[in-house]
Design an enzyme around this catalytic site. Structure first.
Site, PDB file in Angstrom:
ATOM      1  CG  PHE A  36      -1.594   1.228   1.589  1.00 44.96           C
ATOM      2  CD1 PHE A  36      -2.261   2.000   0.646  1.00 44.96           C
ATOM      3  CD2 PHE A  36      -1.554   1.675   2.908  1.00 44.96           C
ATOM      4  CE1 PHE A  36      -2.851   3.203   1.008  1.00 44.96           C
ATOM      5  CE2 PHE A  36      -2.152   2.858   3.279  1.00 44.96           C
ATOM      6  CZ  PHE A  36      -2.789   3.635   2.323  1.00 44.96           C
ATOM      7  CB  VAL A  45      14.526  -8.087   1.467  1.00 41.66           C
ATOM      8  CG1 VAL A  45      14.180  -7.304   0.218  1.00 41.66           C
ATOM      9  CG2 VAL A  45      13.466  -7.933   2.541  1.00 41.66           C
ATOM     10  CG  LEU A  79      18.286  -6.436  -3.217  1.00 44.15           C
ATOM     11  CD1 LEU A  79      17.540  -7.249  -4.280  1.00 44.15           C
ATOM     12  CD2 LEU A  79      17.331  -5.414  -2.586  1.00 44.15           C
ATOM     13  CE1 TYR A 117       4.550  -4.218  11.364  1.00 45.41           C
ATOM     14  CE2 TYR A 117       3.426  -3.019  13.110  1.00 45.41           C
ATOM     15  CZ  TYR A 117       3.930  -3.065  11.826  1.00 45.41           C
ATOM     16  OH  TYR A 117       3.824  -1.965  10.998  1.00 45.41           O
ATOM     17  CE  LYS A 129       7.785  -2.548  10.729  1.00 41.40           C
ATOM     18  NZ  LYS A 129       8.302  -1.980   9.480  1.00 41.40           N
TER      19      LYS A 129
HETATM   20  P1  NAD Z   1       1.754  -3.765   2.947  1.00 42.77           P
HETATM   21  O1  NAD Z   1       1.594  -5.140   3.514  1.00 42.77           O
HETATM   22  O2  NAD Z   1       0.719  -3.260   2.020  1.00 42.77           O
HETATM   23  O3  NAD Z   1       3.180  -3.638   2.236  1.00 42.77           O
HETATM   24  C1  NAD Z   1       4.325  -4.344   2.639  1.00 42.77           C
HETATM   25  C2  NAD Z   1       4.997  -4.898   1.386  1.00 42.77           C
HETATM   26  O4  NAD Z   1       6.211  -5.555   1.770  1.00 42.77           O
HETATM   27  C3  NAD Z   1       4.137  -5.939   0.668  1.00 42.77           C
HETATM   28  O5  NAD Z   1       4.069  -5.649  -0.696  1.00 42.77           O
HETATM   29  C4  NAD Z   1       4.868  -7.248   0.924  1.00 42.77           C
HETATM   30  O6  NAD Z   1       4.676  -8.195  -0.097  1.00 42.77           O
HETATM   31  C5  NAD Z   1       6.315  -6.766   1.047  1.00 42.77           C
HETATM   32  N1  NAD Z   1       7.173  -7.696   1.796  1.00 42.77           N
HETATM   33  C6  NAD Z   1       6.941  -8.226   3.015  1.00 42.77           C
HETATM   34  N2  NAD Z   1       7.935  -9.052   3.370  1.00 42.77           N
HETATM   35  C7  NAD Z   1       8.825  -9.039   2.342  1.00 42.77           C
HETATM   36  C8  NAD Z   1      10.072  -9.700   2.103  1.00 42.77           C
HETATM   37  N3  NAD Z   1      10.583 -10.575   2.987  1.00 42.77           N
HETATM   38  N4  NAD Z   1      10.738  -9.435   0.940  1.00 42.77           N
HETATM   39  C9  NAD Z   1      10.216  -8.571   0.032  1.00 42.77           C
HETATM   40  N5  NAD Z   1       9.045  -7.930   0.196  1.00 42.77           N
HETATM   41  C10 NAD Z   1       8.359  -8.168   1.338  1.00 42.77           C
HETATM   42  O7  NAD Z   1       1.923  -2.772   4.197  1.00 42.77           O
HETATM   43  P2  NAD Z   1       1.916  -1.184   4.230  1.00 42.77           P
HETATM   44  O8  NAD Z   1       0.732  -0.775   4.991  1.00 42.77           O
HETATM   45  O9  NAD Z   1       2.156  -0.623   2.875  1.00 42.77           O
HETATM   46  O10 NAD Z   1       3.206  -0.919   5.136  1.00 42.77           O
HETATM   47  C11 NAD Z   1       4.464  -0.545   4.579  1.00 42.77           C
HETATM   48  C12 NAD Z   1       5.456  -0.273   5.706  1.00 42.77           C
HETATM   49  O11 NAD Z   1       4.935   0.780   6.530  1.00 42.77           O
HETATM   50  C13 NAD Z   1       5.686  -1.469   6.615  1.00 42.77           C
HETATM   51  O12 NAD Z   1       7.052  -1.522   6.987  1.00 42.77           O
HETATM   52  C14 NAD Z   1       4.840  -1.156   7.831  1.00 42.77           C
HETATM   53  O13 NAD Z   1       5.365  -1.730   9.006  1.00 42.77           O
HETATM   54  C15 NAD Z   1       4.895   0.360   7.878  1.00 42.77           C
HETATM   55  N6  NAD Z   1       3.708   0.928   8.550  1.00 42.77           N
HETATM   56  C16 NAD Z   1       2.484   0.976   7.942  1.00 42.77           C
HETATM   57  C17 NAD Z   1       1.381   1.523   8.615  1.00 42.77           C
HETATM   58  C18 NAD Z   1       0.023   1.665   7.958  1.00 42.77           C
HETATM   59  O14 NAD Z   1      -0.875   2.315   8.544  1.00 42.77           O
HETATM   60  N7  NAD Z   1      -0.212   1.132   6.776  1.00 42.77           N
HETATM   61  C19 NAD Z   1       1.536   1.981   9.930  1.00 42.77           C
HETATM   62  C20 NAD Z   1       2.785   1.866  10.528  1.00 42.77           C
HETATM   63  C21 NAD Z   1       3.878   1.352   9.830  1.00 42.77           C
END
Ligand code: NAD
Length: 340
Positions: free
Chosen positions: A11, A57, A61, A145, A149
């Site tokens: 996202f 990852v 990489l 998580y 983190k």
């Molecule tokens: P998301 O799940 O939509 O995106 C995460 C992406 O990382 C996915 O496309 C997934 O396939 C990829 N991924 C996961 N493990 C992987 C790996 N081992 N190798 C390669 N790719 C991998 O989540 P998001 O909401 O877009 O979150 C993105 C980042 O922002 C994350 O690190 C999350 O912790 C952080 N975050 C998001 C929010 C939120 O409100 N959405 C809040 C706090 C932190």
């Protein structure tokens, strides 16, 4: 710049990639699609300056040629993922982060990491600023998580201290907008799917618990400014405007032009009462604050969801998609070797 974005099918990652591409940069997206969506990669594929590498990852990489910035957004991030992808989350927050740090170091690039408000855990201060160390249960269901983190932050700051790597550390709070996954159990998409399909919107308790929601374009602007800044400590990026869950439900019903009603369900035991960022630091260091009103942000998200397959919306509204991506992609438990 030439920018690597790990998690570019997700996202926030796909929106950040879109923004960098629009600004004229070259983007190499890396993702293993564990929770990402192919549709997001297709959306980015419209740009000639975008290239996609399918890669997990947790393996080293290698990218040919120069890299100026490595952005790490690779991590399953929704509570429904925690139960099913626990080992994957711990590994991406440790081995995955290390490989991305090594990539940045070998290229002389800046390393931007997306941490989370969850590092504050069940916070005892409100609102939370960056100096708060948190209140986290290291063995609870959210630990994969939260502690993952926190470990990542320790690793990244060690690379900075010991090896001089330039780092940028965003602590992201609840973010919403188009291209969120409909199956991840988040309140904004749940309510929108229920409102668009005429189903009752389910709130827990009386719905008086508060949350704060940051629209994706504001989040991306904050991340871009952080990447461009010289500030290397953690920075909260989120929207400090609080709203009760009941008020959110009412706003979504109104904006969607829906006749849905609100129904109350028993309160789950671990539902946080409050969560709100203190963004004084982001205001001062990045000259950043959210600009998009909730009304505009929710309307754009509703309009995006309206274009989706009605059958998928129905399934999401009934909770039938809940956790489906994580369930599909979780490794069988037998892959996890335990020494007794
Ligand atoms: P998301 O799940 O939509 O995106 C995460 C992406 O990382 C996915 O496309 C997934 O396939 C990829 N991924 C996961 N493990 C992987 C790996 N081992 N190798 C390669 N790719 C991998 O989540 P998001 O909401 O877009 O979150 C993105 C980042 O922002 C994350 O690190 C999350 O912790 C952080 N975050 C998001 C929010 C939120 O409100 N959405 C809040 C706090 C932190």
């Amino acid at each position: 710049m030439r920018i690597v974005i790990a998690g570019s099918a997700g996202f926030i990652g796909c929106h950040l990639a879109k923004r960098f591409l629009a600004d004229g940069h070259e983007v190499i997206g890396v993702d293993n699609l564990v929770t990402g969506q192919q549709a997001n990669i297709d959306w980015l594929g419209e740009h000639r300056a975008f290239r996609f590498v399918r890669h997990d990852v947790i393996e080293p990489l290698q990218i040919e040629g120069p890299v100026d910035l490595v952005c790490d957004l690779a991590c399953p991030a929704s509570p429904v993922d925690f139960a099913l992808l626990g080992v994957e989350i711990l590994r991406v927050c440790s081995e995955g982060v290390r490989h991305l740090l090594d990539l940045a170091e070998s290229k002389g690039a800046v390393f931007l990491h997306t941490s989370t408000s969850e590092v504050y855990g069940d916070a005892e201060v409100h609102p939370q600023d960056e100096s708060y160390w948190g209140h986290v249960n290291p063995i609870g269901p959210r630990a994969v998580y939260d502690e993952g983190k926190r470990f990542a932050e320790a690793l990244i700051t060690t690379y900075q201290r010991r090896r001089g790597l330039p780092i940028r550390l965003a602590r992201i709070f609840n973010t919403y907008g188009p291209r969120m996954r409909l199956d991840d159990g988040r309140v904004v998409t749940n309510f929108i799917c229920q409102a668009l399909t005429g189903r009752p919107l389910s709130v827990y308790g009386r719905g008086q618990q508060t949350r704060s929601f940051c629209y994706i374009d504001d989040q991306v602007e904050g991340l871009v400014r952080l990447a461009q800044s010289q500030y290397s400590g953690p920075v909260n990026i989120g929207n400090p405007e609080e709203i009760t869950i009941r008020q959110l439900a009412q706003e979504i019903i109104e904006l969607a032009g829906s006749s849905s009603v609100i129904v109350e369900h028993p309160m789950p035991p671990d539902d946080p009462k409050v969560r709100c960022p203190d963004i004084t630091l982001a205001r001062r260091e990045l000259n950043w604050q959210p600009r998009i009103s909730r009304q505009v942000g929710l309307q754009r998200t509703i309009d995006f969801c309206k274009q989706l397959d009605p059958q998928v919306l129905q399934q999401a509204a009934q909770g039938r998609l809940f956790g489906s991506t994580a369930a599909r992609n979780a490794k069988p438990a037998t892959d996890v070797k335990v020494r007794r």
